[in-house]
Structure formats: structure tokens, C-alpha cells
Design an enzyme around this catalytic site. Structure first.
Site, PDB file in Angstrom:
ATOM      1  N   LYS A  44      -9.850 -29.551  23.723  1.00 15.30           N
ATOM      2  CA  LYS A  44      -9.519 -28.916  24.997  1.00 15.30           C
ATOM      3  C   LYS A  44      -8.008 -28.891  25.182  1.00 15.30           C
ATOM      4  O   LYS A  44      -7.323 -29.865  24.852  1.00 15.30           O
ATOM      5  CB  LYS A  44     -10.166 -29.709  26.148  1.00 15.30           C
ATOM      6  CG  LYS A  44      -9.733 -29.289  27.556  1.00 15.30           C
ATOM      7  CD  LYS A  44     -10.216 -27.898  27.929  1.00 15.30           C
ATOM      8  CE  LYS A  44      -9.663 -27.441  29.287  1.00 15.30           C
ATOM      9  NZ  LYS A  44     -10.058 -26.049  29.610  1.00 15.30           N
ATOM     10  N   CYS A 131      -3.684 -19.672  29.768  1.00 10.90           N
ATOM     11  CA  CYS A 131      -4.667 -20.133  30.758  1.00 10.90           C
ATOM     12  C   CYS A 131      -4.526 -19.312  32.033  1.00 10.90           C
ATOM     13  O   CYS A 131      -3.453 -19.274  32.627  1.00 10.90           O
ATOM     14  CB  CYS A 131      -4.493 -21.605  31.105  1.00 10.90           C
ATOM     15  SG  CYS A 131      -5.658 -22.058  32.427  1.00 10.90           S
TER      16      CYS A 131
HETATM   17  O1  RRO Z   1      -9.301 -24.637  31.864  1.00  8.59           O
HETATM   18  C1  RRO Z   1      -9.373 -23.407  32.121  1.00  8.59           C
HETATM   19  O2  RRO Z   1      -9.580 -22.972  33.263  1.00  8.59           O
HETATM   20  C2  RRO Z   1      -9.185 -22.398  31.077  1.00  8.59           C
HETATM   21  C3  RRO Z   1      -8.151 -22.414  30.177  1.00  8.59           C
HETATM   22 BR1  RRO Z   1      -6.934 -23.825  30.050  1.00  8.59          BR
HETATM   23  C4  RRO Z   1      -7.982 -21.323  29.289  1.00  8.59           C
HETATM   24  O3  RRO Z   1      -7.056 -21.250  28.463  1.00  8.59           O
HETATM   25  N1  RRO Z   1      -8.862 -20.302  29.362  1.00  8.59           N
HETATM   26  C5  RRO Z   1      -9.902 -20.311  30.241  1.00  8.59           C
HETATM   27  O4  RRO Z   1     -10.681 -19.355  30.275  1.00  8.59           O
HETATM   28  N2  RRO Z   1     -10.044 -21.365  31.100  1.00  8.59           N
END
Ligand code: RRO
Length: 312
Positions: A44, A131
Site C-alpha cells: 500500500k 492519489c
Molecule cells: O488511498 C486511496 O484513496 C487511493 C490511493 Br493512495 C490511490 O493512489 N488511488 C486510489 O484509487 N485510492
């Protein structure tokens, strides 16, 4: 058929792994990835400090298998957790480890990259520039100058081959501008296309309510509905980044979509929504389906058809 590949100089027994964010936040998640038939695993996206992320509900699949929406808000255990995991990882296993980093500032990315570089581990970094879900933090992938400044600091610091996770682009001028930036950095070995299509809105017809709670219901779209946007981004960068590799992600629900990603130019393929919905058994299924497709078409290796989409 042989579905092995090499990414950033590292051998993968097969081209499939998880899209960062799915099945990779905790050690328990990562254990499921290790035990699966994936060809690699990625953690993650990490920030310097641990984060709880946005309030739930913050992920939901959408009706009729079209995909998913999420606004997780970068929940993660903090980079030191993933650094400890990387230090303990069994690199004798045939499955390479990738580490996703998503600092909230350039200083944060420098601090995290330095920590991984100083540990001298054989894992590969993927810097997340895309993100869409942290309130007040725009996706850096849409700011070419910010991305160039970030890469000009991080690439020399990382030294060895690394990758970046990109948002989808929707205009040819943006493919050209982004590729011109990426081509300035020799050890930028791969670009991962695409992150979720940012800031969609899903509404329930009966209740007239948004399906997720954060950001008035706005969130990143994934799954089958983004397949064609993903294929376009994979192919656009495959054409523009000679000597670099593309990791395809978006809309892979069966061997057929994995095959299309490779035809568009992907050297490896990540799975997000379908992994979340089906669980880690998805890797064995899609690997078998892809292999069967290759046998039926007479392809022995991925190189036999990678990037060979025919134009009219
Ligand atoms: O954690 C998120 O909300 C998230 C991330 Br970091 C990302 O790069 N892409 C996404 O769809 N959700």
C-alpha cells in the site's frame, strides 16, 4: 505458455500482481499476496506517518460488474512498517517485492526514499504521483512542473531502476508533455498506468444517495469501466518511452483484458478491483486464462505480441 516477464531488471515468474492499495496494507494482507499465484507483490502507498484514511463507507463495487469507486484517503501503516516488512522479506522466493511510496510533500518522499536506499534492499520502488482522494492534495501527475522537480530530486537519490504510478491522461498533448518529462530520467525504468479515474460520482437510483461518504461521494473509478482509458495510456506511453517499461492496470477481469494490456505494450499487469472482489484466487484464474489465450493464438511468450496492437 510462458507468461514470465522482467520488470526494472527483476524477474517475475508471471506478469500478474496486485494494484497498490488492494490486499497490501497489513502484514496479513501481504501474506495472502505471498501465498497467492501472483508474480510479484506491491505494498500500500506509504506516507511518513501512519494514516487512518477517510471515513467509511469509502469503497464499493458498482452494479453489473462495471467497476468500483473508492475514496480510501491513503490509509496506511506508515513507511517504517513497510521498511521493516521489506527487511524481513524472503528475497530467495521467486516473487519480487515492490514498495509504493506516496509522500504528501517532496521532503516526505525524499525522507522515505532515503530510508529505503540506505537499507540497500533488492525491493523496487514505485512512487505514486496519482492519489485522487486526499482532500486538499491535487494529483501531482497532472502538474508536469511539479513532477519534473520531484523526479529531478528522487531519481538521483534512488539511483537504481524505479517506477512511478500515473493518473490517466485524456489528451494527446498531455501524453506528449508527460513523456518529455519522463524521458529525462534514465533510471526511471517503468510507468504504471493507470491509477483510478479520479473524482467520479456514484449515486444509488432508489435512495438517491451517494454510494461513498468522503468528499460528497466523489472518488476514484476502477474496474471494467476504465479498461479503454487504461489501454490508451499504456499504449501512449509505450510509444513515447523507448527503453522504459509500462505496467498496465485498469479493467482486468479475465485473461482477455490482461492479453489486451500486453498487446498495448504492458510488461506486467496489475489487478485492483477484481482482486478486491474475487480475492487472491484471481491470479491463478487469470494466469490460466491468459496462458490458454496464448496457446489458442500460437504465442509462446509475452514478447511475441507485446506492443503489437495493429492500427487501421
Ligand atoms: O488511498 C486511496 O484513496 C487511493 C490511493 Br493512495 C490511490 O493512489 N488511488 C486510489 O484509487 N485510492
Amino acid at each position: 505458455a510462458d507468461i514470465s516477464t522482467t520488470l526494472a531488471g527483476v524477474k517475475l515468474p508471471n506478469l500478474l500482481f496486485n494494484a497498490s492499495g488492494v490486499c497490501c496494507q497489513t502484514e496479513a494482507d501481504l501474506k495472502l499476496m505471498v501465498e497467492s499465484e501472483s508474480g510479484a507483490l506491491i505494498t500500500k502507498s506509504a506516507t511518513v506517518e501512519q494514516r487512518d484514511g477517510n471515513p467509511a463507507p469509502r469503497y464499493t463495487p458498482l452494479p453489473n460488474g462495471i467497476g468500483s469507486i473508492n475514496s480510501m484517503g491513503l490509509p496506511n501503516e506508515g513507511y517504517e512498517y513497510y521498511l521493516e516488512y521489506a527487511k524481513k522479506y524472503d528475497y530467495n522466493s521467486e516473487k519480487p517485492l515492490f514498495i509504493s511510496l506516496s509522500g504528501l510533500s517532496l521532503d516526505d518522499n525524499v525522507k522515505m526514499c532515503k530510508a529505503f536506499v540506505d537499507a540497500k534492499l533488492p525491493c523496487v520502488l514505485e512512487i505514486n504521483y496519482s492519489c485522487p482522494n486526499v482532500p486538499g492534495k491535487p494529483q501531482m501527475g497532472y502538474d508536469m512542473e511539479a513532477m519534473e522537480k520531484s523526479l529531478s530530486v528522487l531519481a538521483p537519490l534512488i539511483k537504481k531502476p524505479f517506477g512511478i504510478k500515473l493518473p490517466p491522461y485524456f489528451d494527446i498533448a498531455h501524453f506528449d508533455q508527460a513523456a518529455a518529462v519522463f524521458n529525462k530520467f534514465d533510471n526511471l525504468a517503468f510507468v504504471t498506468c493507470i491509477n483510478s479515474v479520479g473524482n467520479g460520482l456514484a449515486i444509488d437510483f432508489v435512495t438517491e444517495q451517494a454510494l461513498i461518504k468522503p468528499k460528497d461521494g466523489f472518488g476514484g473509478l476502477g474496474g471494467l469501466m476504465v479498461l479503454n482509458t487504461a489501454l490508451a495510456n499504456v499504449n501512449a506511453f509505450h510509444r513515447r518511452l523507448p527503453g522504459k517499461q509500462i505496467v498496465g492496470v485498469g479493467g482486468v477481469v479475465s485473461g482477455k483484458e490482461a492479453f489486451l494490456h500486453v498487446l498495448a505494450g504492458a510488461s506486467a499487469v496489475q489487478i485492483g478491483t477484481m482482486l478486491k472482489e474475487e480475492g487472491p484466487g484471481v491470479f491463478a484464474r487469470i494466469a490460466k486464462e491468459l496462458s490458454d489465450i496464448m496457446v489458442a493464438k500460437g504465442y509462446k511468450t509475452l514478447e511475441d505480441f507485446r506492443g503489437k496492437v495493429k492500427t487501421l
